[in-house]
Motif scaffolding. Structure first.
Motif, PDB file in Angstrom:
ATOM      1  N   LYS B  86       0.839  -1.208   0.000  1.00  0.00           N
ATOM      2  CA  LYS B  86       0.000   0.000   0.000  1.00  0.00           C
ATOM      3  C   LYS B  86       0.872   1.255   0.000  1.00  0.00           C
ATOM      4  O   LYS B  86       0.580   2.230  -0.691  1.00  0.00           O
ATOM      5  N   LEU B  89       2.119   1.923  -3.361  1.00  0.00           N
ATOM      6  CA  LEU B  89       1.058   2.480  -4.217  1.00  0.00           C
ATOM      7  C   LEU B  89       0.824   3.958  -3.882  1.00  0.00           C
ATOM      8  O   LEU B  89       0.639   4.787  -4.764  1.00  0.00           O
ATOM      9  N   VAL B  93       1.803   7.826  -6.112  1.00  0.00           N
ATOM     10  CA  VAL B  93       1.060   9.062  -6.405  1.00  0.00           C
ATOM     11  C   VAL B  93       2.044  10.234  -6.444  1.00  0.00           C
ATOM     12  O   VAL B  93       2.017  11.053  -7.364  1.00  0.00           O
ATOM     13  N   TRP B 198       2.347  17.013   1.076  1.00  0.00           N
ATOM     14  CA  TRP B 198       2.266  15.557   1.183  1.00  0.00           C
ATOM     15  C   TRP B 198       2.066  15.130   2.633  1.00  0.00           C
ATOM     16  O   TRP B 198       1.250  14.260   2.922  1.00  0.00           O
ATOM     17  N   LEU B 201      -1.534  16.035   3.266  1.00  0.00           N
ATOM     18  CA  LEU B 201      -2.584  15.379   2.476  1.00  0.00           C
ATOM     19  C   LEU B 201      -2.426  13.863   2.336  1.00  0.00           C
ATOM     20  O   LEU B 201      -3.278  13.214   1.741  1.00  0.00           O
ATOM     21  N   GLU B 204      -5.327  11.768   3.311  1.00  0.00           N
ATOM     22  CA  GLU B 204      -6.474  12.048   2.432  1.00  0.00           C
ATOM     23  C   GLU B 204      -6.267  11.400   1.059  1.00  0.00           C
ATOM     24  O   GLU B 204      -7.192  10.811   0.486  1.00  0.00           O
ATOM     25  N   VAL B 205      -5.014  11.508   0.575  1.00  0.00           N
ATOM     26  CA  VAL B 205      -4.688  10.893  -0.725  1.00  0.00           C
ATOM     27  C   VAL B 205      -4.849   9.372  -0.637  1.00  0.00           C
ATOM     28  O   VAL B 205      -5.440   8.750  -1.522  1.00  0.00           O
ATOM     29  N   LEU B 208      -8.454   8.458  -0.622  1.00  0.00           N
ATOM     30  CA  LEU B 208      -9.022   8.626  -1.964  1.00  0.00           C
ATOM     31  C   LEU B 208      -8.541   7.519  -2.906  1.00  0.00           C
ATOM     32  O   LEU B 208      -9.324   6.957  -3.668  1.00  0.00           O
ATOM     33  N   LEU B 209      -7.249   7.189  -2.769  1.00  0.00           N
ATOM     34  CA  LEU B 209      -6.651   6.184  -3.642  1.00  0.00           C
ATOM     35  C   LEU B 209      -7.297   4.815  -3.468  1.00  0.00           C
ATOM     36  O   LEU B 209      -7.489   4.084  -4.433  1.00  0.00           O
ATOM     37  N   PHE B 210      -7.645   4.473  -2.232  1.00  0.00           N
ATOM     38  CA  PHE B 210      -8.211   3.149  -1.973  1.00  0.00           C
ATOM     39  C   PHE B 210      -9.729   3.195  -1.756  1.00  0.00           C
ATOM     40  O   PHE B 210     -10.309   2.265  -1.212  1.00  0.00           O
ATOM     41  N   SER B 211     -10.312   4.276  -2.200  1.00  0.00           N
ATOM     42  CA  SER B 211     -11.761   4.392  -2.043  1.00  0.00           C
ATOM     43  C   SER B 211     -12.480   3.445  -3.009  1.00  0.00           C
ATOM     44  O   SER B 211     -12.078   3.295  -4.155  1.00  0.00           O
ATOM     45  N   GLU B 212     -13.528   2.810  -2.523  1.00  0.00           N
ATOM     46  CA  GLU B 212     -14.249   1.857  -3.375  1.00  0.00           C
ATOM     47  C   GLU B 212     -15.446   2.513  -4.049  1.00  0.00           C
ATOM     48  O   GLU B 212     -16.183   1.861  -4.778  1.00  0.00           O
ATOM     49  N   THR B 213     -15.674   3.785  -3.752  1.00  0.00           N
ATOM     50  CA  THR B 213     -16.850   4.431  -4.350  1.00  0.00           C
ATOM     51  C   THR B 213     -16.446   5.228  -5.587  1.00  0.00           C
ATOM     52  O   THR B 213     -15.326   5.640  -5.723  1.00  0.00           O
TER      53      THR B 213
END
Lengths: 103, 213
Positions: B86, B89, B93, B198, B201, B204-205, B208-213
């Motif tokens: 993770k 990943l 970004v 960084w 954020l 937050e990043v 957002l990166l691993f958001s499923e929506t």
């Protein structure tokens, strides 16, 4: 009288001999008992060793399966995160990028 | 009946009795022998069963303890791998942002943003004589620092002088501004801003990166 005394001596010899035989039988029985008890004990313990080995092997196999399951789960999780990251990369990059030129 | 005949009977009776007693003694001895053997075997069997049960219980307990420890170790290890993955990943970004910034600094939009950043730095430093350090590329853009200084001087109501540093900065873009009077410096380099943003954020990043929506 002499014959009676001789007979009694013979009788004593017969009885003494019987007691001697009895002592021999009992001594032999103790030796045999020890040997057979040892054999019985060892056979049961050998079987227990085999059972313990089987049990340890079974637990070890279960352990290997559990670890494999964990690894598979984590691989699936990693793939899931990769997919999500790939899908959301643009949004995440834009969020950060929009801030970079704004001190 | 003769006396000799009676004597024979008596002798025979004495011997017979002795033989009977002898038989009985031996028979009892055999009986005891059987008992000794039977009892020894039963005792050995009972002890072996207790010992065997304890052996199996102990081995099972050792195996289960090893299993718990190995599984816990494996769980920690796979979770660490997952976390590292993770992290890579997430760090990806920043790497992507750096690549895009590299392209961005060559755009017209960036030039406008750079001017805004210089103005912002002067406001933060409160005017005065300010040395501006730019990257080699940006220093070659030919920004009109005098015009910028005049505009800020009017805005702040005090004198503003901008001097371009003779030494170019070894950064990707942005600037370092230093008030020569106050000795204060602001770091508005792309790298510096990115690092600060960084830190702010990152979570937050990641969300957002691993958001499923």
């Amino acid at each position: 009288m002499k014959r009676i005394l001789e007979a009694e001596r013979e009788a004593r010899r017969i009885v003494d001999s019987a007691y001697e035989e009895a002592r021999r039988i009992e001594a032999e029985a103790r030796r045999e008992a020890e040997e057979r008890a040892k054999a019985v004990y060892e056979e049961i313990m050998r079987e227990a060793e085999r059972e313990a080995e089987r049990e340890a092997k079974r637990v070890e196999e279960e352990m290997a399966q559990e670890i494999m399951r964990l690894e598979e789960e984590v691989l699936a999780e990693m793939r899931k995160f990769e997919d999500l990251a790939s899908r959301n990369l643009e949004k995440a990059v834009n969020l950060l990028l929009s801030e970079v030129l704004r001190p | 009946m003769s006396l000799v005949g009676d004597l024979d009977k008596l002798v025979s009776a004495i011997i017979s009795k002795a033989e009977e007693e002898a038989k009985s003694v031996v028979a009892k001895a055999r009986e005891r022998a059987e008992g000794i053997i039977k009892s020894a075997i039963e005792e050995a069997k009972a002890k072996a069963e207790r010992d065997a049960s304890e052996l199996v219980r102990r081995r099972r307990s050792e195996a289960l303890s090893k299993r718990r420890s190995e599984v816990a170790k494996a769980r920690t290890e796979v979770l660490r791998k997952l976390q590292d993955h993770k992290e890579r990943l997430i760090e990806g970004v920043v790497e992507e942002v750096k690549r895009r910034v590299q392209r961005l600094v060559e755009s017209k939009e960036y030039e406008e943003r750079l001017v805004e950043m210089i103005k912002e730095a002067v406001r933060v430093l409160g005017g005065g004589t300010i040395e501006v350090k730019l990257s080699k590329r940006d220093a070659g853009l030919g920004l009109d620092l005098t015009a910028i200084a005049s505009e800020l001087s009017r805005e702040l109501g005090k004198s503003v002088e901008l001097k371009l540093s003779s030494e170019p900065g070894g950064f990707m873009g942005g600037l370092v501004a230093r008030s020569l009077e106050a000795g204060i410096e602001v770091d508005y380099t792309i790298e510096g801003i990115l690092e600060r943003k960084w830190r702010k954020l990152r979570s937050e990043v990641a969300k957002l990166l691993f958001s499923e929506t």
